[in-house]
Design a protein around this motif. Structure first.
Motif, PDB file in Angstrom:
ATOM      1  N   ARG A   1       5.319  15.942  -3.132  1.00 12.08           N
ATOM      2  CA  ARG A   1       4.956  17.193  -3.793  1.00 12.08           C
ATOM      3  C   ARG A   1       5.556  18.371  -3.033  1.00 12.08           C
ATOM      4  NH1 ARG A   1      -1.275  17.751  -4.923  1.00 12.08           N
ATOM      5  NH2 ARG A   1      -0.696  16.088  -6.394  1.00 12.08           N
TER       6      ARG A   1
ATOM      7  N   ALA B   1       0.334  15.778   4.701  1.00 16.71           N
ATOM      8  CA  ALA B   1      -0.381  15.023   3.672  1.00 16.71           C
ATOM      9  C   ALA B   1      -0.378  15.760   2.339  1.00 16.71           C
ATOM     10  CB  ALA B   1      -1.813  14.763   4.129  1.00 16.71           C
TER      11      ALA B   1
ATOM     12  N   VAL C   1       6.384   6.444  -4.018  1.00 20.04           N
ATOM     13  CA  VAL C   1       5.983   7.654  -3.296  1.00 20.04           C
ATOM     14  C   VAL C   1       6.368   8.894  -4.097  1.00 20.04           C
ATOM     15  CG1 VAL C   1       6.206   8.972  -1.174  1.00 20.04           C
ATOM     16  CG2 VAL C   1       6.320   6.475  -1.110  1.00 20.04           C
TER      17      VAL C   1
ATOM     18  N   GLU D   1       4.149   0.834  -2.403  1.00 24.06           N
ATOM     19  CA  GLU D   1       3.851   1.635  -3.585  1.00 24.06           C
ATOM     20  C   GLU D   1       4.847   2.794  -3.726  1.00 24.06           C
ATOM     21  OE1 GLU D   1      -0.189   2.926  -3.476  1.00 24.06           O
ATOM     22  OE2 GLU D   1      -0.996   0.888  -3.309  1.00 24.06           O
TER      23      GLU D   1
ATOM     24  N   LEU E   1       2.564  14.600   0.749  1.00 18.38           N
ATOM     25  CA  LEU E   1       2.452  13.171   0.431  1.00 18.38           C
ATOM     26  C   LEU E   1       0.995  12.878   0.081  1.00 18.38           C
ATOM     27  CD1 LEU E   1       4.558  11.824   3.433  1.00 18.38           C
ATOM     28  CD2 LEU E   1       5.315  11.969   1.049  1.00 18.38           C
ATOM     29  N   PRO E   2       0.547  13.305  -1.101  1.00 16.99           N
ATOM     30  CA  PRO E   2      -0.883  13.261  -1.415  1.00 16.99           C
ATOM     31  C   PRO E   2      -1.496  11.867  -1.464  1.00 16.99           C
ATOM     32  CG  PRO E   2       0.416  13.825  -3.357  1.00 16.99           C
ATOM     33  CD  PRO E   2       1.342  13.887  -2.191  1.00 16.99           C
ATOM     34  N   GLU E   3      -0.682  10.841  -1.625  1.00 19.34           N
ATOM     35  CA  GLU E   3      -1.216   9.468  -1.694  1.00 19.34           C
ATOM     36  C   GLU E   3      -1.256   8.786  -0.324  1.00 19.34           C
ATOM     37  OE1 GLU E   3      -2.458   8.525  -4.523  1.00 19.34           O
ATOM     38  OE2 GLU E   3      -1.731  10.364  -5.473  1.00 19.34           O
ATOM     39  N   ALA E   4      -0.733   9.461   0.685  1.00 16.02           N
ATOM     40  CA  ALA E   4      -0.594   8.815   1.994  1.00 16.02           C
ATOM     41  C   ALA E   4      -1.935   8.695   2.706  1.00 16.02           C
ATOM     42  CB  ALA E   4       0.382   9.610   2.857  1.00 16.02           C
ATOM     43  N   HIS E   5      -2.049   7.663   3.534  1.00 21.10           N
ATOM     44  CA  HIS E   5      -3.184   7.514   4.437  1.00 21.10           C
ATOM     45  C   HIS E   5      -2.810   8.147   5.773  1.00 21.10           C
ATOM     46  CE1 HIS E   5      -4.734   3.728   2.108  1.00 21.10           C
ATOM     47  NE2 HIS E   5      -4.848   4.851   1.422  1.00 21.10           N
TER      48      HIS E   5
ATOM     49  N   GLY F   1       0.785  -1.222   0.000  1.00 24.94           N
ATOM     50  CA  GLY F   1       0.000   0.000   0.000  1.00 24.94           C
ATOM     51  C   GLY F   1       0.821   1.277   0.000  1.00 24.94           C
ATOM     52  N   PRO F   2       0.143   2.411   0.124  1.00 25.35           N
ATOM     53  CA  PRO F   2       0.800   3.718   0.121  1.00 25.35           C
ATOM     54  C   PRO F   2       1.421   4.034   1.476  1.00 25.35           C
ATOM     55  CG  PRO F   2      -1.546   4.005   0.417  1.00 25.35           C
ATOM     56  CD  PRO F   2      -1.323   2.523   0.221  1.00 25.35           C
TER      57      PRO F   2
END
Length: 436
Positions: A413, A383, A410, A408, A386-390, A365-366
């Motif tokens: 941004r 976040a 990373v 996944e 790290l726009p894909e992070a949970h 996963g992210p």
């Protein structure tokens, strides 16, 4: 009978005001545009002086210590030429500027904090200094001190303040719970003077002063205190009991100004703070000062001079691709991947690389951001990078954020934090006022 007489006298004085007699546009209640001019500028200052205050008054107002005999609050109010917009700009007291030359002076102009101009040459030099550094002509000047501010708020029926968390500042005496509060002049003074709460310092205080003014204007308008010449005159008369003006500003001027403000909707009233480039510019003999952002502050004054709105002007406040709402430098992050750690460090986060302790097999996963409960705003900033992070909240108390990188790829941004956005961006009053 006296009220009618006052009303007729004011109407006879006001009838020569161009927008009162010109044709209106599609809004039958809106004032028409004036034929000439670029609006009206009013400088409002609050002074920091304990002169004449008894020990009991100092305790009651919670203003112990030595006053600087300077301006503690400085707001420039611009009323547009058509009286359909007001732009209110706070000028921070620690702004480092070149003073105007005092009358009769033969020495070169001095530089210092803008609040010091008042000590050198009282109101006239404060006005000329603001004119010098902004390039704007000041048409009217209003001045009050601690007791005058308290009396003005009391005479106008009190004020509303609100907060989403408890606020306590021992220096100003502020101590209120979360929620909405109706306060008297003493309470409003404590709220307006508080500097040692979040956000700290002068800029956070300035934004609270803007919120206080926005709510007072809304309340006066809702009560009809500015709705017609007679009501506006009554309000102006109350104000003049505790506010000093220059020789160019009288009752009729205040009625005109108040009536204009009372006819504006919240989205036609703008607030901003002068954009800053350096928040701790040290000057020997002066101390910590604020330097204006040359390009943005000039764009602000240019907009007012041209009688344009200041909200939405990207020359005053550029819009970054990815905006950080809080300061990355104040966010401590442990990252278990060296590449991601390096990229976040370039973004300004306070990063500790823990890749030496990363698991041999990354979880599927992210990335996962684990953050302390109560730090949601900082979690949102991390976040954004790290726009894909949970995100996962935790009850631990070490105030450190953890980033666990998964299987996944990373993408980090670039985020931009601008303190001017958080503490002084141009906004309309409807975004500042307390919600019902």
């Amino acid at each position: 009978m006296r009220r009618l007489t006052v009303g007729l006298a004011l109407l006879s004085s006001l009838v020569s005001w161009p927008w009162l007699t010109g044709p209106a546009d599609s809004d039958p209640g809106a004032p028409a545009a004036r034929a000439t001019g670029r609006g009206t500028n009013i400088l409002i200052v609050g002074t920091d002086s304990r002169s004449g205050l008894s020990a009991a008054e100092k305790r009651r107002l919670h203003v112990g210590g030595e006053g600087c005999d300077c301006t503690d609050v400085m707001m420039l109010v611009h009323l547009s030429d058509d009286r359909r917009r007001a732009s209110i700009v706070s000028i921070p007291r620690d702004s480092y500027v070149e003073y105007a030359t005092p009358e009769g002076a033969t020495t070169p102009a001095r530089r210092g904090k803008i609040n010091g101009a008042f000590k050198i040459g009282r109101g006239p030099l404060a006005v000329r200094t603001v004119e010098k550094v902004t390039g704007l002509h000041i048409d009217h000047y209003l001045e009050t001190g601690f007791t005058g501010f308290e009396q003005a708020v009391n005479n106008l029926g009190g004020a509303t303040v609100c907060t989403d968390k408890p606020l306590k500042d021992e220096n100003s005496g502020l101590d209120i719970t979360a929620g909405r509060h109706h306060v008297d002049g003493n309470g409003a003074l404590r709220y307006a003077r508080a500097r040692h709460i979040n956000p700290p310092g002068d800029l956070g205080r300035v934004r609270r002063q803007q919120r206080l003014l926005a709510d007072m204007l809304a309340d006066l308008t809702a009560r009809g205190a500015l709705g017609d010449p007679v009501s506006a005159a009554t309000t102006a008369h109350k104000l003049l009991k505790s506010v000093h003006t220059d020789e160019r500003t009288g009752l009729v001027d205040l009625v005109r100004i108040g009536w204009s403000l009372g006819r504006l909707s919240a989205d036609r009233t703008e607030f901003a703070t002068v954009p800053i480039s350096h928040f701790d510019h040290r000057v020997p003999g002066v101390g910590s000062t604020l330097l204006w952002h040359k390009g943005r502050s000039q764009a602000l004054w240019d907009a007012l001079r041209a009688d344009r709105p200041i909200t939405g002007d990207t020359r005053i406040l550029p819009v970054p691709e990815t905006r950080a709402e809080t300061d990355p430098a104040r966010i401590k992050v442990r990252v278990d991947d060296a590449t991601v750690a390096k990229a976040l460090r370039r973004n300004g986060f306070a990063v500790t690389d823990t890749s030496a302790f990363a698991p041999a097999v990354r979880p599927a996963g992210p990335p996962v951001i684990t953050y302390p409960i109560g730090r949601e705003a900082d979690a949102a900033t991390l976040a954004a990078a790290l726009p894909e992070a949970h995100q996962r909240a935790t009850s631990r108390t070490d105030a450190v954020f953890d980033v666990a990188v998964g299987s996944e790829p990373v993408a980090v941004r670039t985020v931009t934090y601008d303190r001017n956005v958080a503490e002084g961006a141009p906004v309309t009053a409807d975004s500042l006022r307390c919600s019902n």
